[in-house]
Design an enzyme around this catalytic site. Structure first.
Site, short mmCIF file in Angstrom:
data_model
loop_
_atom_site.label_atom_id
_atom_site.label_comp_id
_atom_site.label_asym_id
_atom_site.label_seq_id
_atom_site.Cartn_x
_atom_site.Cartn_y
_atom_site.Cartn_z
N HIS A 147 -10.47 66.05 16.85
CA HIS A 147 -9.87 65.54 16.75
C HIS A 147 -9.31 64.59 18.71
O HIS A 147 -8.39 63.35 18.39
CB HIS A 147 -8.17 66.21 16.85
CG HIS A 147 -8.09 66.17 15.80
ND1 HIS A 147 -7.12 67.45 15.35
CD2 HIS A 147 -9.08 66.83 14.56
CE1 HIS A 147 -7.47 68.12 13.80
NE2 HIS A 147 -8.51 67.76 13.53
N SER A 165 -4.42 77.46 12.26
CA SER A 165 -4.22 78.02 11.19
C SER A 165 -5.09 77.81 9.79
O SER A 165 -4.34 78.40 8.98
CB SER A 165 -2.53 77.18 10.21
OG SER A 165 -2.27 75.70 11.12
N GLY A 187 -5.22 80.79 16.99
CA GLY A 187 -4.54 79.64 17.20
C GLY A 187 -4.69 78.87 16.01
O GLY A 187 -4.29 77.91 16.18
#
Ligand SMILES: [Zn+2]
Length: 251
Positions: A117, A192, A190
């Site tokens: 990202h 989801s 970490g």
């Protein structure tokens, strides 16, 4: 015990790949976007962090950034970040692929980091292309809103992160997918695993028959595909994993 099982897998690995998400950053005090108390329970992401809104009104983005930025810039790596850097140094881990933009893996000493990202450490002028540090722009927010480009005066200074509505950097995605294909262990930390295409990365490894280890506070949709699932904090679980995986005479 699951930590020992995961450590044995990592001890035998030479090109493991870690995929990290907001959970590991949250332990460094960076507010998460999703989940209880997440940033998006206060702000509407489409309004604040989409490329369309940014192009119409950069001030909306930077007003939130003025509040959130200081905590992100002040954050330091936690033992989970350092453990991943250690696994790379000891030759077990090939790379960290991250959904985070905070730069904490670099700070912890990880060498090969794929930022899916982008990076929140720099800001780029969309008019002239000049890049400058986020820290410098952050300081200007107190007296200049939205911040202006120091070279051309442009008012579209965009953090070099992927906003909603933007695609991920193709080079980073290709690198991540190749690493996943070549991995001998896939370690998810970490995340989801609800955001695609990031969630595709462990899936590539699973399809190749590569063992998957998941370290996350909560259950993920991929738990049933994993060889080992450890529900816990990255900052507690990873140092133990790294210690057990690199103990002399083990694995
Ligand atoms: Zn400019």
């Amino acid at each position: 015990m699951s930590v020992h099982r995961a450590a044995r897998l990592l001890a035998g690995a030479h090109r493991a790949v870690a995929l990290t998400g907001a959970g590991i950053s949250a332990e460094s005090g960076i507010p998460t976007f999703r989940g209880a108390g997440g940033l998006w329970t206060h702000y509407d992401p489409i309004k604040v962090a989409s490329i369309d809104t940014f192009m119409k009104d950069p001030q909306a983005y930077w007003s939130v950034a003025r509040e959130r930025g200081p905590a992100v810039l002040a954050a330091e790596p936690n033992p989970g970040h350092y453990a991943l850097a250690g696994l790379e140094q000891s030759g077990h881990l090939a790379a960290v692929v991250t959904q985070n933009t905070d730069g904490l893996h670099h700070d912890a000493g990880s060498i090969r980091v794929i930022e899916l990202h982008g990076s929140g450490r720099t800001v780029q002028c969309l008019d002239c292309g000049t890049k400058e540090s986020r820290r410098d722009v952050q300081q200007r927010l107190e007296f200049q809103m939205p911040p202006r480009c120091r070279i051309c005066g442009g008012r579209f200074l965009k953090p070099t992160v992927v906003l909603f509505g933007e695609s991920m950097p193709p080079g980073a995605v290709a690198d991540a997918m190749q690493l996943a294909e070549e991995a001998d262990v896939m370690l998810v930390v970490g995340s989801s695993l609800v955001v695609y295409p990031a969630a595709d990365i462990p899936l590539i490894a699973v399809r190749m028959g590569t063992p998957l280890i998941i370290v996350n506070a909560e259950s993920t949709p991929f738990d049933s595909l994993a060889e080992v699932v450890i529900h816990g904090q990255a900052g507690e679980v990873l140092p133990e994993l790294a210690y057990l995986a690199t103990m002399p005479g083990d694995g």
